[in-house]
Design a protein around this motif. Sequence first.
Motif, PDB file in Angstrom:
ATOM      1  N   PHE A 156       0.623  -1.572  -0.177  1.00  0.00           N
ATOM      2  CA  PHE A 156       0.371   0.134   0.007  1.00  0.00           C
ATOM      3  C   PHE A 156       0.610   1.588  -0.285  1.00  0.00           C
ATOM      4  CE2 PHE A 156      -3.449  -3.239   1.455  1.00  0.00           C
ATOM      5  CZ  PHE A 156      -4.223  -2.680   0.941  1.00  0.00           C
ATOM      6  N   GLY A 158       2.083   4.961   0.877  1.00  0.00           N
ATOM      7  CA  GLY A 158       0.928   5.814   2.371  1.00  0.00           C
ATOM      8  C   GLY A 158       1.869   7.074   2.432  1.00  0.00           C
ATOM      9  N   GLU A 170      -8.210   6.498   2.142  1.00  0.00           N
ATOM     10  CA  GLU A 170      -8.212   5.995   1.102  1.00  0.00           C
ATOM     11  C   GLU A 170      -6.558   5.391   0.725  1.00  0.00           C
ATOM     12  OE1 GLU A 170     -10.373   6.559  -2.361  1.00  0.00           O
ATOM     13  OE2 GLU A 170     -10.964   8.647  -2.381  1.00  0.00           O
ATOM     14  N   ARG A 171      -7.131   3.658   0.827  1.00  0.00           N
ATOM     15  CA  ARG A 171      -5.747   3.102   1.010  1.00  0.00           C
ATOM     16  C   ARG A 171      -5.149   2.694  -0.643  1.00  0.00           C
ATOM     17  NH1 ARG A 171      -3.976  -0.720   5.186  1.00  0.00           N
ATOM     18  NH2 ARG A 171      -1.876  -0.671   4.495  1.00  0.00           N
TER      19      ARG A 171
END
Length: 222
Positions: A156, A158, A170-171
């Motif tokens: 993911f 970040g 939202e990832r």
Amino acid sequence: MTPASFVQPAADNPDRHEPQGRHRERPAVPGAEAVTVREVADAWRRITGRLRADVVEGDLGIRLPVELRALWLLTAGDDGAHGWGCFPGNKALMTLEAVGAVHRMKTAAQAQKDRLNSGRPEEERVTAWQGTWIPVIALGPTDHTSGLCLDAATGFLGRWSRYHEEPDEERDTLVTYGEEMADTLEFPALAARDKPGPIGGTLVWLSSIDPVREDRWQPLTG
């Protein structure tokens, strides 16, 4: 009798083969040169891309995710135009040199925090950086201020920042982030987080336009 190996071919015999060491030119095949050029260029791109990725991997001490390797094989660093990058928010793809520099800087800063953390209760310990985070996108290709990083452990994206900004709600993965950007450019009316448009022929995202230039911006139409 003269041994056969010493017999000299007649100069006026056109049927004789050319002496060894001379090569006849290969007959030209239409388009063959263009194909060869593409093959050599593709092979060189793959070689240099792999070498760059291996150097970065060794520098970071992290196994690069396949999606990041694929991206860096295509391009490693986005110069943008007039100071703007091509990603939403006018952010830019970082150069590999900047990736390594930011990762070393953030890792060193976290090591200092960890030394202080050792004397603190667990609930008061500060963790602002993980070793598996790879900075990818920033305010500029060589920016050290803030941007997005890819967590090699989870896949993911970040936020990283010297100002400790809050993470996005939202990832995204690198794949979903890129696909959303491509969808937005193809179908601007569906833009959810930022809106693209041109200023003087350059793609600019609305969220980061200087107010004095906003009247020159026009939304992109699909």
